[in-house]
Design a protein around this motif. Structure first.
Motif, PDB file in Angstrom:
ATOM      1  N   UNK A 113       0.837  -1.208   0.000  1.00 18.49           N
ATOM      2  CA  UNK A 113       0.000   0.000   0.000  1.00 18.49           C
ATOM      3  C   UNK A 113       0.866   1.249   0.000  1.00 18.49           C
ATOM      4  N   UNK A 114       1.973   1.213   0.744  1.00 17.89           N
ATOM      5  CA  UNK A 114       2.892   2.353   0.788  1.00 17.89           C
ATOM      6  C   UNK A 114       3.497   2.613  -0.590  1.00 17.89           C
ATOM      7  N   UNK A 115       3.933   1.562  -1.264  1.00 15.99           N
ATOM      8  CA  UNK A 115       4.529   1.751  -2.590  1.00 15.99           C
ATOM      9  C   UNK A 115       3.493   2.248  -3.596  1.00 15.99           C
ATOM     10  N   UNK A 116       2.258   1.775  -3.478  1.00 11.58           N
ATOM     11  CA  UNK A 116       1.182   2.322  -4.317  1.00 11.58           C
ATOM     12  C   UNK A 116       1.031   3.827  -4.057  1.00 11.58           C
ATOM     13  N   UNK A 117       1.089   4.214  -2.798  1.00  7.86           N
ATOM     14  CA  UNK A 117       0.917   5.621  -2.426  1.00  7.86           C
ATOM     15  C   UNK A 117       2.015   6.486  -3.038  1.00  7.86           C
ATOM     16  N   UNK A 118       3.237   6.006  -2.998  1.00  7.37           N
ATOM     17  CA  UNK A 118       4.362   6.745  -3.588  1.00  7.37           C
ATOM     18  C   UNK A 118       4.197   6.849  -5.103  1.00  7.37           C
ATOM     19  N   UNK A 119       3.748   5.770  -5.743  1.00 10.07           N
ATOM     20  CA  UNK A 119       3.546   5.792  -7.198  1.00 10.07           C
ATOM     21  C   UNK A 119       2.379   6.703  -7.590  1.00 10.07           C
ATOM     22  N   UNK A 120       1.379   6.783  -6.735  1.00 15.87           N
ATOM     23  CA  UNK A 120       0.201   7.627  -7.003  1.00 15.87           C
ATOM     24  C   UNK A 120       0.512   9.115  -6.849  1.00 15.87           C
ATOM     25  N   UNK A 121       1.541   9.428  -6.099  1.00 13.66           N
ATOM     26  CA  UNK A 121       1.828  10.806  -5.713  1.00 13.66           C
ATOM     27  C   UNK A 121       1.817  11.821  -6.866  1.00 13.66           C
ATOM     28  N   UNK A 122       2.533  11.626  -7.993  1.00 11.36           N
ATOM     29  CA  UNK A 122       2.509  12.646  -9.038  1.00 11.36           C
ATOM     30  C   UNK A 122       1.128  12.839  -9.658  1.00 11.36           C
ATOM     31  N   UNK A 123       0.358  11.747  -9.752  1.00 10.66           N
ATOM     32  CA  UNK A 123      -1.010  11.862 -10.276  1.00 10.66           C
ATOM     33  C   UNK A 123      -1.827  12.801  -9.395  1.00 10.66           C
ATOM     34  N   UNK A 124      -1.802  12.534  -8.089  1.00  4.59           N
ATOM     35  CA  UNK A 124      -2.574  13.363  -7.158  1.00  4.59           C
ATOM     36  C   UNK A 124      -2.019  14.776  -7.054  1.00  4.59           C
ATOM     37  N   UNK A 125      -0.695  14.905  -7.132  1.00  3.62           N
ATOM     38  CA  UNK A 125      -0.064  16.219  -7.034  1.00  3.62           C
ATOM     39  C   UNK A 125      -0.663  17.179  -8.055  1.00  3.62           C
ATOM     40  N   UNK A 126      -0.739  16.740  -9.310  1.00  2.00           N
ATOM     41  CA  UNK A 126      -1.263  17.619 -10.361  1.00  2.00           C
ATOM     42  C   UNK A 126      -2.788  17.655 -10.367  1.00  2.00           C
ATOM     43  N   UNK A 127      -3.410  16.563 -10.010  1.00  2.75           N
ATOM     44  CA  UNK A 127      -4.874  16.537  -9.996  1.00  2.75           C
ATOM     45  C   UNK A 127      -5.437  17.572  -9.025  1.00  2.75           C
ATOM     46  N   UNK A 128      -4.815  17.679  -7.858  1.00  2.66           N
ATOM     47  CA  UNK A 128      -5.366  18.550  -6.815  1.00  2.66           C
ATOM     48  C   UNK A 128      -4.597  19.857  -6.639  1.00  2.66           C
ATOM     49  N   UNK A 129      -3.620  20.118  -7.490  1.00  2.00           N
ATOM     50  CA  UNK A 129      -2.992  21.432  -7.537  1.00  2.00           C
ATOM     51  C   UNK A 129      -2.068  21.749  -6.388  1.00  2.00           C
TER      52      UNK A 129
END
Length: 436
Positions: free
Chosen positions: A252-268
């Motif tokens: 779950x932690x590694x998924x969270x790290x991989x998701x980070x750039x997606x969420x970073x730009x999605x939510x500004x």
């Protein structure tokens, strides 16, 4: 003079309340006669619009009504029989916040919860995942449209945000004549389970400096995974989060790290906010604020199971490019998908047939659409680009993200485009001064 004004105000208020009472009687008489509707009135402020919570009987499967029925929740807001009707197509459970279009058009509103979400879930005795299809969801909306067109004869508009915007687009594909205009906000149309346009977007959005800071932060987190998991475990214990679906906290932690750039730009998020220190605790704190690991917990995966099922079956989604991180991942050897469909649904085979048909239809027949997107929103990677064969327009707000790509944040030029299109198609110009 004051006495005259007082009397005028009193008479005007009486006229408003008298007209509303007349509308109430007419509307409730209509609702009482509909076999597929039960309703209760919602109390609003004096002089405010009439509002009702509806339960609308829908077949579980529109191609075979013998499978049973369920009740779909709808909130009806009535402003006047002479006003247009707005259909809010939710992609999830009920989101009962006054819509921008409802405000600027002073419209009636049908706020429609998506099947299999919120309270619009079939009884366990007839529940079956296979009926959660875009075909059935569109027919739910058509049924509602058919009922209320008997009493609301003015112009009809459909709108939705994010997955609700996707629902708006698919609904129009199945029933192109139901509404006069469709206004989907930040609505992606994905063409595969791992739409590669997401990767292209993330590799080019923003500045090179910012993208490097994002990647460096991901690498820092992965290189310090063992220490980071101590803090993540403590956070999970406090929140009562478990990770049985994925198999471990580490995954779950590694998924969270991989998701980070997606969420970073999605939510500004701001590039300046990315931690520059070598303190793992601060890094974990920032990561959880940007992409809460609860997103990958059993609790939230279960909550969004219908969403993941739809994505895995026919709507498509996205994955994670692990090529820069392969040496630091313990759980992935190839790009993982971001879909977590319910295991009890059995094997799900994705089919691109519907999206291919939709793509062709949007290019050739998708008229009277106003697509609203944010320039920096990751979901703009899979945005709809209107074809010159149609009259549809795309309004993409510079610097906006998934939450800020709204009419309220449009400049005057963009608002004029929106206004001109609505006037051309339905003869109504929005009143932007009514925006809250």
């Amino acid at each position: 003079m004051k006495r005259i004004l007082f009397v005028f105000t009193l008479l005007f208020s009486f006229h408003i309340l008298s007209a509303q009472e007349s509308d109430r009687k007419k509307l409730e008489e209509f609702l009482s006669k509909q076999q597929d509707i039960t309703y209760e009135r919602i109390e609003t402020y004096k002089g405010g619009p009439l509002q009702y919570k509806l339960q609308i009987k829908q077949p579980l499967d529109w191609s075979d009504t013998h499978t049973g029925y369920f009740n779909q929740q709808v909130i009806l807001t009535h402003t006047g029989f002479d006003r247009p009707m707005l259909m809010e197509t939710q992609g999830y459970g009920m989101y009962d916040v006054k819509n921008e279009l409802q405000q600027i058009l002073n419209s009636n509103d049908l706020n429609i919860e998506h099947r299999y979400f919120g309270t619009s879930i079939p009884d366990s005795s007839i529940f079956n995942w296979k009926y959660l299809t875009l075909y059935n969801a569109a027919h739910d909306l058509h049924h509602i449209n058919t009922i209320f067109k008997k009493i609301y004869g003015k112009k009809w508009i459909s709108t939705g945000i994010s997955k609700g915007g996707q629902t708006t687009i698919y609904y129009r594909y199945f029933f192109p004549e139901d509404v006069d205009v469709s206004v989907p906000y930040v609505a992606p149309i994905n063409y595969s389970l791992e739409d590669s346009r997401i990767y292209s977007f993330l590799n080019s959005v923003g500045s090179e400096t910012c993208r490097k800071k994002i990647k460096d932060f991901q690498l820092f987190m992965l290189k310090n995974e063992k220490e980071a998991l101590k803090y993540v475990q403590a956070y999970s214990d406090i929140k009562g989060l478990t990770y049985n679906y994925l198999g471990s906290l580490g995954k779950a932690f590694e998924y969270t790290v991989l998701e980070y750039p997606f969420s970073f730009w999605q939510w500004g998020y701001s590039c300046d906010s990315i931690p520059q220190s070598n303190e793992v605790a601060k890094g974990v704190d920032y990561l959880i604020k940007a992409v809460d690991i609860s997103f990958f917990s059993d609790q939230e995966i279960k909550q969004y199971a219908p969403h993941y099922y739809q994505a895995a079956l026919e709507m498509g989604y996205y994955g994670y490019d692990i090529s820069p991180f392969k040496n630091y991942l313990n759980y992935f050897t190839e790009n993982p998908l971001a879909t977590f469909p319910p295991k009890e649904a059995g094997k799900i085979t994705y089919s691109p047939k519907l999206t291919k048909k939709l793509e062709k239809w949007l290019d050739t027949q998708g008229t009277n659409f106003i697509y609203i997107y944010g320039e920096l929103d990751t979901w703009s990677a899979t945005k709809v680009i209107p074809s010159l064969k149609t009259n549809s327009i795309k309004l993409e707000l510079p610097g906006a993200n998934h939450a800020s790509a709204r009419i309220a944040n449009m400049d005057q030029v963009m608002r004029n485009q929106l206004s001109d299109s609505l006037y051309q198609w339905i003869g109504i110009r929005p009143n932007y001064s009514l925006l809250n």
